[in-house]
Write a protein that holds these residues in place. Structure first.
Motif, PDB file in Angstrom:
ATOM      1  N   SER A 147       0.803  -1.241   0.000  1.00 44.52           N
ATOM      2  CA  SER A 147       0.000   0.000   0.000  1.00 44.52           C
ATOM      3  C   SER A 147       0.831   1.284   0.000  1.00 44.52           C
ATOM      4  CB  SER A 147      -0.959   0.005   1.199  1.00 44.52           C
ATOM      5  OG  SER A 147      -1.827  -1.097   1.151  1.00 44.52           O
ATOM      6  N   THR A 177       1.486   2.767 -14.787  1.00 39.34           N
ATOM      7  CA  THR A 177       0.654   2.852 -13.576  1.00 39.34           C
ATOM      8  C   THR A 177      -0.818   2.577 -13.862  1.00 39.34           C
ATOM      9  OG1 THR A 177       0.313   5.247 -13.869  1.00 39.34           O
ATOM     10  CG2 THR A 177       2.238   4.542 -12.571  1.00 39.34           C
ATOM     11  N   ASP A 179      -2.873   0.118 -13.809  1.00 44.28           N
ATOM     12  CA  ASP A 179      -3.694  -0.656 -12.880  1.00 44.28           C
ATOM     13  C   ASP A 179      -3.192  -0.528 -11.442  1.00 44.28           C
ATOM     14  OD1 ASP A 179      -1.359  -1.979 -13.323  1.00 44.28           O
ATOM     15  OD2 ASP A 179      -2.255  -3.956 -13.600  1.00 44.28           O
ATOM     16  N   ASP A 181      -3.408   0.812  -7.792  1.00 43.24           N
ATOM     17  CA  ASP A 181      -4.434   1.297  -6.869  1.00 43.24           C
ATOM     18  C   ASP A 181      -3.775   2.163  -5.793  1.00 43.24           C
ATOM     19  OD1 ASP A 181      -6.776   1.734  -5.541  1.00 43.24           O
ATOM     20  OD2 ASP A 181      -6.759  -0.197  -4.492  1.00 43.24           O
ATOM     21  N   ASP A 201      -3.464  12.507  -9.614  1.00 42.83           N
ATOM     22  CA  ASP A 201      -4.091  12.662  -8.299  1.00 42.83           C
ATOM     23  C   ASP A 201      -3.422  13.711  -7.421  1.00 42.83           C
ATOM     24  OD1 ASP A 201      -5.987  10.383  -8.593  1.00 42.83           O
ATOM     25  OD2 ASP A 201      -4.105   9.255  -8.726  1.00 42.83           O
TER      26      ASP A 201
END
Length: 344
Positions: A147, A177, A179, A181, A201
């Motif tokens: 993560s 990038t 896929d 998350d 983002d």
């Protein structure tokens, strides 16, 4: 007063962040590396946090510790150099977030700090920092489940909007990038100005916060006023300064001020700039030396007590052009002898 005064407008820096935030179609962070581009990382970071920034970036862990001490707990502080040998204690003590640049850094981080937040930096063509496509493909399967808080890359030519490298890096980053998350980030100041396709983002403005190009609508954030040490009369035909490079074309009045290349005022800019008294330019007389600069003030109505080298008449990028460099170098070279005064 013998020290030059460097005035730093924190409200202008905050306004520049707000303006770039409005141009971004996502969250906007702030880059405060190199001691806030030479203007004081702690003061700058606090002003940007008050403006709304919640993520910050610096170059190395030692800089991150300074920013954390200024901001306290909460905001993310990303480290572009990643997790270097010897950084573990600093990262832990100050809750820093390294942007891991290689498989070796990934293993180093996972072995020593598996619970500490981290991000990935990918190389999309700049060949400076980050993992290339093959290395990323090899480690992503075992790393993404941990993560990461960010996956980022950096544009090489964003200050040239029509450069084909921009579109090439955008395609490469999107492909690497597709896929993933996790939040993604590609753009610093120049990338923000390239448009929403480059924003993803998170954007990471740096030099635009401090009044530099390519953000042409930025508010100037710095002014530099130099105290006059001495004024002398020079007859036509006399010379001033090292090397006799300037000869008085008439009877002149010459002011010498306290600053020079030891203070980041690059010697090469001398023939192409002026000092200013208000809005009146005063051409330099001779070379910029280590501690002193002389200027022709003959046409001023009153003898000046100070002369400006950075201000409304001559900004950071004008000095940079005069020296054959970029605004980044001017900002980050402003020396420690200046007395720094903050506004806002």
């Amino acid at each position: 007063m013998s020290a030059a005064i460097l005035t730093i407008d924190l409200s202008a820096i905050a306004d520049n962040w707000r303006a770039l935030n409005r141009l971004s179609t996502c969250e906007t962070s702030a880059v405060v590396k190199a001691d806030g581009y030479g203007l004081g990382a702690a003061r700058v970071a606090r002003a940007l946090a008050e403006a709304g920034a919640r993520r910050f970036f610096v170059a190395v862990a030692e800089e991150g510790a300074v920013v954390r001490q200024a901001l306290g707990p909460g905001p993310m502080i990303g480290i572009f150099s990643g997790h270097m040998d010897g950084d573990t204690d600093l990262i832990a003590a100050h809750d820093l977030t390294p942007m891991l640049n290689s498989a070796e850094q990934v293993l180093h981080h996972m072995e020593r700090m598996p619970a500490q937040a981290f991000g990935f930096q990918l190389d999309t063509g700049m060949n400076r920092l980050g993992m290339e496509a093959a290395e990323w493909a090899a480690i992503r399967g075992i790393s993404l489940p941990a993560s990461p808080v960010l996956v980022m890359s950096h544009l090489a030519c964003a200050d040239e909007p029509d450069h084909p490298m921009n579109a090439r890096q955008l395609r490469e980053f999107a492909g690497m990038t597709a896929d993933v998350d996790a939040p993604r980030s590609l753009s610093a100041t120049g990338g923000i100005l390239l448009g929403k396709d480059y924003h993803f983002d998170l954007t990471r403005p740096g030099v635009g916060l401090y009044g530099g190009l390519p953000f042409v609508d930025a508010r100037p954030a710095v002014a530099l006023d130099l105290p006059v040490i001495q004024i002398r009369d020079v007859s036509a035909g006399e010379t001033v300064g090292y090397g006799n490079t300037w000869t008085a074309p008439r009877d002149c009045r010459i002011a010498t001020v306290a600053a020079g290349y030891a203070d980041g005022l690059i010697r090469a800019m001398g023939p192409n700039i002026s000092l200013y008294s208000g809005d009146v330019p005063c051409p330099l007389a001779g070379r910029i030396s280590m501690d002193l600069i002389s200027a022709d003030v003959t046409d001023l109505a009153q003898p000046p007590e100070t002369l400006s080298i950075l201000g409304p008449g001559q900004g950071v990028d004008a000095l940079a052009d005069a020296a054959g460099t970029i605004g980044y170098e001017i900002l980050t070279s402003l020396g420690p002898r200046y007395r720094r005064e903050y506004r806002g």
